[in-house]
Design a protein around this motif. Structure first.
Motif: not given
Length: 159
Positions: A19-24, A30-38, A67-72, A76-77
């Protein structure tokens, strides 16, 4: 616009990334991708993840973010990655309060048939703790490519 894309690599989060990719707006977002190790006491939905050793979960977290950063970036984001360790909801809220984002984007978090209508524990926590705008993706978007598996039933974003 500063956007925090919180992802665990599961299907609802992938939908949020698509969705970010479609509407951004590529010139203004400026996107920061975050993931948390539980870490700590898990919610029932996170119990299967806790079976893996923490070192393996950290590696999965890095893979998901990379992977998410590379894709974004390929879309072109402007995108950068960030990881944390602890309770996912609390860590997301902590980062947003510290660095203040205009928008938090995340998946609904539940992966069961009933869960498709409910929010998961992390998305619920962020929703109820947030003084900022939050976009929660519930369903798959038409045309999104399937990802590739990572760890326990998690997917790398978009292949």
């Amino acid at each position: 616009m500063k956007v925090l894309f919180a992802t665990d690599g599961f299907e609802p989060a992938l939908d949020a990334g698509a969705l970010i990719e479609k509407i951004g707006d590529r010139d203004r977002i400026d996107v920061t991708v975050m993931s948390v190790t539980h870490a700590g006491i898990p919610a029932p939905e996170h119990m299967p993840l806790m079976l893996d050793p923490v070192a393996s979960r950290r590696e999965d977290t890095l893979e998901i973010v990379d992977g998410a950063v590379s894709r974004l970036l390929n879309a072109g984001l402007k995108a950068a990655g960030r990881t944390a360790e602890g309770h996912p909801g609390q860590e997301i809220v902590r980062v947003v309060e510290k660095d203040w984002y205009d928008l938090v984007v995340m998946g609904s978090g539940n992966r069961t048939r009933l869960g498709a209508r409910l929010l998961g524990s992390v998305s619920s926590f962020v929703l109820h703790s947030s003084p900022w705008s939050l976009l929660i993706a519930h369903e798959a978007l038409p045309g999104r490519q399937e990802g590739s598996r990572v760890g326990r039933d998690r997917w790398l974003p978009w292949g």
